[in-house]
Design an enzyme around this catalytic site. Structure first.
Site, PDB file in Angstrom:
ATOM      1  N   HIS A 237       0.833  -1.207   0.000  1.00  8.10           N
ATOM      2  CA  HIS A 237       0.000   0.000   0.000  1.00  8.10           C
ATOM      3  C   HIS A 237       0.869   1.259   0.000  1.00  8.10           C
ATOM      4  CE1 HIS A 237       1.049   0.833   4.177  1.00  8.10           C
ATOM      5  NE2 HIS A 237       0.874  -0.451   4.408  1.00  8.10           N
TER       6      HIS A 237
ATOM      7  N   GLU B   7      -1.813  -7.203   7.235  1.00 11.10           N
ATOM      8  CA  GLU B   7      -0.496  -7.186   7.880  1.00 11.10           C
ATOM      9  C   GLU B   7      -0.506  -8.110   9.097  1.00 11.10           C
ATOM     10  OE1 GLU B   7       2.642  -7.133   8.046  1.00 11.10           O
ATOM     11  OE2 GLU B   7       2.983  -5.007   7.573  1.00 11.10           O
TER      12      GLU B   7
END
Length: 216
Positions: free
Chosen positions: A14, A94
Site C-alpha cells: 500500500h 499485515e
C-alpha cells in the site's frame, strides 16, 4: 512477461501513511493513506501497472480488506476498476502486532520481550499479537486457493495489494532470503513468476515492481 501455462503474480505494498512517516507499527489498525504525500509513489506504480496491463490485463485482483490497501488499489486502477473482479481478502492483512501497534521503536527498544520478538524474526508472537507461524498459515491457505483458482480459470496474471510484512514473508518463501532482508517501500513490491512442473507450482523468477529506472 507471462508464458503459456505459467502464472505471474504482482504483489505490491500500500501507499504511504502517517504512521509510516512516524515509523509506528501499524499492523491491523485501519490507518488511511497520507494524502497528498502518498500520491507521487502511487502515480509511479499506476503508470507501471498501466504499461504492464497494455500487454495483457490482470485476470484477477486481490486486496487486503484494510482501507490503505483499498485506497491504493483505487488509485492504481483508476478508470479500470470495473475491468476485473476484486477479491477482498482479510488473510492478506499485515501481521497483527498486538500491544506494539501504534508504538515506535524508541517506545519499545528497552523492553526484553520486544527484543526477544525482534531477535526471533517474529517467530515469538508479540503480546496479544500474531506469530510468524500464524502469518504463514493464513498466507499458505490463501495462496493455495489462488493457485487452484488460477488453474480452474486459466489465469495468467494476478495483482495483489497488501502489506510490508506479508511481502517480506512471501519473499522469504519464494526468494529464499532472510525475513528482514525482504522489505519493500510503500507503493512498491515484487513480481513472481510461477510454473507447474511435475504436478507442483514452483517460483521460477522474481523482479522489482515498479522496475528500477535503470532497467528501462
Amino acid at each position: 512477461m507471462a508464458v503459456a501455462g505459467g502464472l505471474v503474480v504482482t504483489i505490491v505494498r500500500h501507499g504511504l501513511t502517517a504512521w509510516n512517516v512516524e515509523q509506528r507499527y501499524q499492523g491491523q489498525r485501519d490507518i488511511p493513506l497520507l494524502l497528498p504525500d502518498a500520491v507521487p509513489a502511487l502515480d509511479r506504480l499506476r503508470d507501471y501497472l498501466r504499461a504492464y496491463q497494455s500487454e495483457r490485463p490482470f485476470d484477477a485482483v486481490y486486496s487486503s480488506d484494510l482501507g490503505r490497501c483499498r485506497q491504493t488499489l483505487a488509485h492504481v486502477l483508476e478508470g479500470r476498476e470495473g475491468d476485473t473482479a476484486l477479491h477482498v481478502e482479510p488473510r492478506l492483512r499485515e501481521m497483527d502486532f498486538g500491544a506494539y501497534e501504534g508504538k515506535c521503536y524508541d517506545d519499545l527498544k528497552d523492553l526484553p520481550q520486544y527484543r526477544a520478538w525482534i531477535d526471533s524474526q517474529g517467530e515469538q508472537a508479540p503480546p496479544e499479537g500474531e506469530s510468524a507461524a500464524a502469518l504463514r498459515a493464513r498466507l499458505d491457505a490463501w495462496f493455495a486457493e489462488l493457485l487452484a483458482s488460477a488453474e480452474a480459470h486459466a489465469w495468467q496474471r494476478v495483482l495483489v495489494v497488501t502489506h510490508g510484512g506479508v511481502i517480506r514473508e512471501l519473499r522469504r518463501r519464494f526468494e529464499a532470503i532472510d525475513f528482514w532482508d525482504g522489505s519493500v517501500s510503500q507503493a512498491e513490491g515484487r513480481c513472481f513468476g510461477f510454473d507447474k512442473s511435475q504436478g507442483e507450482w514452483q517460483c521460477s523468477w522474481s523482479s522489482a515492481v515498479p522496475a528500477p529506472a535503470s532497467a528501462g
